[in-house]
Design a protein around this motif. Structure first.
Motif, short mmCIF file in Angstrom:
data_model
loop_
_atom_site.label_atom_id
_atom_site.label_comp_id
_atom_site.label_asym_id
_atom_site.label_seq_id
_atom_site.Cartn_x
_atom_site.Cartn_y
_atom_site.Cartn_z
N GLU A 1 0.81 -1.22 0.00
CA GLU A 1 0.00 0.00 0.00
C GLU A 1 0.84 1.27 0.00
N ARG A 2 2.09 1.17 0.47
CA ARG A 2 2.89 2.39 0.52
C ARG A 2 3.50 2.76 -0.83
N VAL A 3 3.30 1.91 -1.83
CA VAL A 3 3.88 2.14 -3.15
C VAL A 3 2.90 2.88 -4.05
N SER A 4 3.30 4.05 -4.50
CA SER A 4 2.63 4.74 -5.59
C SER A 4 3.44 4.42 -6.84
N TYR A 5 2.79 3.91 -7.87
CA TYR A 5 3.52 3.28 -8.97
C TYR A 5 3.19 3.90 -10.32
N THR A 6 4.25 4.09 -11.13
CA THR A 6 4.10 4.48 -12.53
C THR A 6 4.95 3.53 -13.36
N GLY A 7 4.33 2.85 -14.32
CA GLY A 7 5.06 1.92 -15.18
C GLY A 7 5.00 2.33 -16.63
N PHE A 8 6.14 2.27 -17.31
CA PHE A 8 6.23 2.61 -18.73
C PHE A 8 6.79 1.42 -19.51
N GLU B 1 -4.44 -5.19 -10.82
CA GLU B 1 -5.70 -4.73 -10.22
C GLU B 1 -5.48 -3.57 -9.25
N ARG B 2 -4.72 -2.59 -9.71
CA ARG B 2 -4.47 -1.39 -8.93
C ARG B 2 -4.89 -0.17 -9.76
N PRO B 3 -6.17 0.20 -9.73
CA PRO B 3 -6.62 1.33 -10.54
C PRO B 3 -5.97 2.65 -10.16
N ASP B 4 -5.37 2.71 -8.98
CA ASP B 4 -4.68 3.93 -8.57
C ASP B 4 -3.27 4.02 -9.15
N TRP B 5 -2.80 2.95 -9.79
CA TRP B 5 -1.47 2.96 -10.40
C TRP B 5 -1.58 3.39 -11.86
N ARG B 6 -0.50 3.95 -12.37
CA ARG B 6 -0.46 4.43 -13.75
C ARG B 6 0.42 3.53 -14.60
#
Length: 237
Positions: free
Chosen positions: A77-84, A99-104
């Motif tokens: 939960e402490r991870v805010s994630y952006t993947g390219f 299944e993390r709609p808050d991740w980009r």
């Protein structure tokens, strides 16, 4: 017409070939990142979490593929994630399994990262520099320094040109070239540790350590962007 970069052209060929030889789309996407989807992802995640802040942090995963690392981190939960990544189909699979709609998750087609300055606490290049030419690696390092917050870290894996175990993973040049043309492989690159250290320093980060032993097949280099206080001190000098 401008030719596609080699990494886009060759990975598209590889994906087409994997679709012909895999039993399912899931198998295709897991093979596209080198296999070992869950096991390797878990090993990478352990490394990343050991280097990350204890507080919530923003991780930028360049070359995220079908979500090998992201899947292993999906319950953190402490991870805010952006993947390219360069392949939209892989991005779609990563979004589905995490299944993390808050991740980009975003597809990119150049070496420029569509993200603002000083945005990330950590940026990782797992099995990315293993497929790029020196000038392309330098460009990505400059982008990494731009998007990192002061004090943030770069974590990059690579094949070491001086490691005999890594040499065994490289077929003769004519064989590799044919494999790339046929869509069975992509460009593979070995780097000298001292060269990568130099490129990182030139980009403006401090090399902290190089991991040459451990469960990952590749070596890993870890570097840190100087803190604001360090940058101010350097400016005064």
């Amino acid at each position: 017409m401008v030719a596609q970069p080699h990494y886009i052209r060759e990975y598209n060929r590889l994906l087409r070939n994997l679709r012909k030889t895999s039993a399912s789309e899931t198998e295709t996407f897991e093979r596209a990142v080198g296999g070992g989807f869950k096991a390797t992802g878990a090993t990478q995640a352990k490394l990343i979490l050991g280097l990350a802040p204890q507080a919530p942090f923003h991780l930028i995963d360049v070359g995220c593929g079908s979500g090998r690392l992201a899947y292993a981190l999906r319950n953190e939960e402490r991870v805010s994630y952006t993947g390219f990544d360069i392949l939209p189909d892989l991005i779609g699979h990563a979004e589905k399994v995490c299944e993390r709609p808050d991740w980009r998750f975003d597809a990119i087609y150049s070496l420029a990262l569509p993200i603002e300055d000083d945005a990330g606490d950590m940026i990782v290049f797992m099995s990315v520099f293993t497929h790029l030419k020196p000038d392309e690696i330098k460009t990505y390092l400059s982008e990494a320094v731009r998007v990192l917050k002061p004090g943030g870290r770069i974590v990059a894996s690579y094949f070491d040109a001086d490691d005999p175990q890594h040499a065994k993973l490289f077929p003769p040049a004519p064989v590799q070239y044919l494999a790339r043309i046929l869509g069975r492989d992509v460009l593979r690159v070995r780097l000298k540790r001292k060269d990568l250290e130099t490129w990182m320093r030139d980009a403006g980060v401090v090399v902290e350590q190089a991991l040459t032993q451990g469960p990952l097949t590749q070596h890993v280099m870890i570097a840190r962007k100087p803190s604001t206080a360090e940058q101010n001190g350097q400016a005064q000098l």
